[in-house]
Motif scaffolding. Sequence first.
Motif, short mmCIF file in Angstrom:
data_model
loop_
_atom_site.label_atom_id
_atom_site.label_comp_id
_atom_site.label_asym_id
_atom_site.label_seq_id
_atom_site.Cartn_x
_atom_site.Cartn_y
_atom_site.Cartn_z
N ARG A 31 0.84 -1.19 0.00
CA ARG A 31 0.00 0.00 0.00
C ARG A 31 0.88 1.24 0.00
O ARG A 31 2.04 1.20 0.42
CB ARG A 31 -0.90 0.03 1.24
CG ARG A 31 -1.93 -1.06 1.31
CD ARG A 31 -2.56 -1.14 2.69
NE ARG A 31 -3.05 0.14 3.15
CZ ARG A 31 -2.86 0.61 4.38
NH1 ARG A 31 -2.18 -0.08 5.28
NH2 ARG A 31 -3.36 1.78 4.74
N ARG A 83 -3.44 13.47 -3.49
CA ARG A 83 -4.12 13.66 -4.77
C ARG A 83 -4.97 14.93 -4.70
O ARG A 83 -5.09 15.56 -3.65
CB ARG A 83 -5.02 12.45 -5.09
CG ARG A 83 -4.29 11.11 -5.12
CD ARG A 83 -3.19 11.05 -6.15
NE ARG A 83 -2.69 9.69 -6.31
CZ ARG A 83 -1.53 9.40 -6.89
NH1 ARG A 83 -0.75 10.38 -7.35
NH2 ARG A 83 -1.14 8.14 -7.01
N VAL A 120 -5.03 9.74 -0.26
CA VAL A 120 -5.64 8.52 -0.78
C VAL A 120 -4.69 7.35 -0.54
O VAL A 120 -3.50 7.43 -0.88
CB VAL A 120 -5.93 8.64 -2.29
CG1 VAL A 120 -6.52 7.33 -2.81
CG2 VAL A 120 -6.85 9.80 -2.58
N ASP A 121 -5.20 6.27 0.07
CA ASP A 121 -4.44 5.03 0.20
C ASP A 121 -4.71 4.18 -1.02
O ASP A 121 -5.88 3.90 -1.35
CB ASP A 121 -4.83 4.28 1.46
CG ASP A 121 -4.21 4.89 2.71
OD1 ASP A 121 -3.55 5.93 2.58
OD2 ASP A 121 -4.41 4.33 3.80
N GLU A 122 -3.65 3.76 -1.71
CA GLU A 122 -3.80 3.01 -2.95
C GLU A 122 -3.01 1.70 -2.85
O GLU A 122 -1.98 1.63 -2.18
CB GLU A 122 -3.28 3.82 -4.14
CG GLU A 122 -4.01 5.13 -4.33
CD GLU A 122 -3.40 5.95 -5.48
OE1 GLU A 122 -2.39 5.49 -6.08
OE2 GLU A 122 -3.93 7.04 -5.77
N ARG A 123 -3.49 0.68 -3.54
CA ARG A 123 -2.74 -0.56 -3.67
C ARG A 123 -1.63 -0.36 -4.69
O ARG A 123 -1.86 0.21 -5.75
CB ARG A 123 -3.66 -1.71 -4.10
CG ARG A 123 -4.65 -2.14 -3.03
CD ARG A 123 -5.46 -3.34 -3.49
NE ARG A 123 -4.63 -4.49 -3.81
CZ ARG A 123 -4.11 -5.33 -2.91
NH1 ARG A 123 -4.36 -5.13 -1.61
NH2 ARG A 123 -3.38 -6.35 -3.27
#
Length: 884
Positions: A248, A253, A258-261
């Motif tokens: 992660r 943004r 935002v937490d993103e894979r």
Amino acid sequence: MHPDVRPIESLVPRRATAFGGKARSLAELVRAGFVVPAGFAISASVAERAMAAALPQEDRLEALLVAPARALGETRLHAIAEAVRTIAIPEPAERAIREAYTLLAREGAPRVAVRSSALSEDHATRSSAGLYATRLDVVGEEAVLEAIRAVWASAFSSRVITYLRSVGGDPSRAQVGIGVVVQALLSADVSGVLFTVNPLSGDPQEIVVNASFGLGELVVDGSVTPDTYRIDKGSGFLRDHVVGEKARARFVRERGLVDERVPEPMRRRSALEPDEVRSLTELARRIERTFGDARDVEWAIAEGTLYTLQARPVTALAARAPVVRRPRDRARIVWSTINVGEALPGVATPLTWSVLSGFSDVGFRRAFGAIGCRVPPDAELVGNFRGRIYLNLSDFFAIASEVPGLAPDTILALGGGGIDALASASLGREPTGRSSAAWLARLPLTAARFTRENLGSSRRVARFEERFEEERARLEALDLRLLSSTAVHRVLLEVERLLDQSGQVLLNVYGNLLASTIALRALVSTRGAAHDDALLRDLLSGLADVDSAEPGLELARIAESARRDAAARGYIEATEPEHARVEALPDGPTRRLLEDFLRRYGDRGTREAELSEPRWREDPTLPFATLRLHLQREASAVSSAEHRRRAVVARFEEAFATRVPRVLRPLLRRGLDGVRALLRTRERLRSRVVTVLGFFRVVALDASRRMRAMEPGVGDDGAFYLSLEELHGVLRGDVVGVGDLVRVRRLQLARDAALPAPPATFVGFPPVVSPPDPSVRELVGIGASAGRATGLVRWLREPKDASAFRPGEILLARQTDVGWSPLFLAASGVVTELGGPLSHASIVAREFGVPAVVDVANATEVLRTGDRVEIDGTRGTVRLLERA
């Protein structure tokens, strides 16, 4: 410019006390030319005035510090915190905050981070990291004011108040004031933390960097496994690099945080380019030069620029005088777990590392000195890779090269082999710069000293053991709970002295054993080396009364008692071993025998050299699992052991009569008697060392209890995350507020434990670990105990795994110290990745007559529980017959 709201770059560090530790540290960074995100600081005076106007006197922080504990319930503290979230900020300060934020927004930084800068933070002896609230991605004037109040409110918690009391409890403003820092929130491409010294081992020559994609919060709180880089501070040489999972990432943004894979291919990529690693290395060096101490640094790279976010002292880190080392090509150093991986397998806690690395370094220096070799002061005999202990074979062999005829292959054969072609070639190429002339000139003095020290060695060992038992009884009688911290500090000093004394006696015996075994090996060297080593192994079989084998034999005898004790047998068979307790056993002979067993052997355990691991008297899972295994067998374990032992003795007599020339038999018999006596003595003395390590654990548990009373966040085992010197400092009262350091080290230990173990031997730094070839059907190691066995594999990682073990299975482990050996009598064979022919597991396996193969590379990677294998302890092979 408002006097209490100032741009960070305008602060004069020595005059910025009122703005708190973080603001002062950032001001120092800016003054020294480091790139720091733009921002401003708010003095603690603003919080003080706001709370003075809104809160009654008894609800202010300085009053709560001296209030009775019963008056500090969570309900009351929560109510005060909620009130602080709504208080008015003094009008002049509020206007200045709005103006400062507006200026940041105009300069392109509308998104900010709001962090505490308490007056108790970022000190040389304490940092308070993580105690107060942090707000990220704050946008707008009103949101900034709300975030500032939230930081203030976070001080009204039992955690903060307990901490502030632990560092002195002084209710003055200088102790409890809460400053705030507001900084531009970077849109970081990659970020993380670095330590200008190794935070686990305390090595001042090593920089440790953790890096991941996006913002660094997920690295700091342990939510992701980052890339880890270990860098030699002097040369910039990359000692180790492991690519973490980085599943992660948190990015800034347009719509906010935002937490993103992270996509799979990106996870496997290094977060840092080589030039970025070099930049971080130079950053670490500069920061250490600027501040003059070890630092924990948060950093970020955004649009190609390296930013320093903060640089806290690595609090409580015991100062170690840096060793000036000769320039050398570290890429050619051969590192190996040979002969030490079994004693200290896996990742070591900082306390264990500081005790045993110092013990090992001193021991090796004494051992070399005993045979007349000179050890350079800057020799780096012991190293730490991913939290695991390694020996510097290049330095070992360079030192040993002074002794004529002491070939590296002789040492390797006795220690455990495991040297691949590349490592062997590197050892052969490494110039030692040493000759035997100086050693030969010292030989008369060395021989005289050696003779003097070894005359009457048996009597000296007996006198030591008598004194040891007296000291053991005295230390066991102490109730540390009744002692002051300074008294416990003195007990710790006594334990250290006892370890040093035990080590000296053990070292003397081990030196004699090594010399005698080398002589014995030379005596049987009439044919090929492999044949000679197999003969030597068989000749060293059939030992009796080996101390490290006694726990297993004693449990077999207790199982025989349980067969006749229906109530005890019922409890053992019906209770899962991890839940079984001696005090729950029905009263009777079995219980009394087991109580006596734990009195004598209760300080043993799996990974018993690791101080944080419970001993059998604390967690008797493995003894109970062993008893249940024996009760599941139809045949008596004692009878089986006696039968196997007779077979071992017969094998010895056969080897002696048919494979040893008649002319050598009298001399060889005397030599064997001497080596066997030394092996028994070594095993007995090693058990004494384990007892001393148990005393270290007792002191550390008591110190942890005291630390937790002052800082609940350190947990029940906080002392194990301190070095020995730091633990002394805590007990003396010189060091306070170690919670943040324990947190950092706990995270680092977990990261190291999650990393793949480096190869048993490597050159330079650990290579990328490649998965083993799945088509491999035969593994080769060292035959440690002769004989063949076929059975199902049972891989044991921790004591609770023993509950699933079944009689007749093949015991597989990365290593098997004495703490695992009671299971040998129930196993049909033993396979380990580490170990040598003189290792404790090998000796016990031969004593029990159990076929064993040690030093089997990748055994735990290729084999798994349920596989059917055939092991040959004579040839040293493990053949896979059928997959599970």
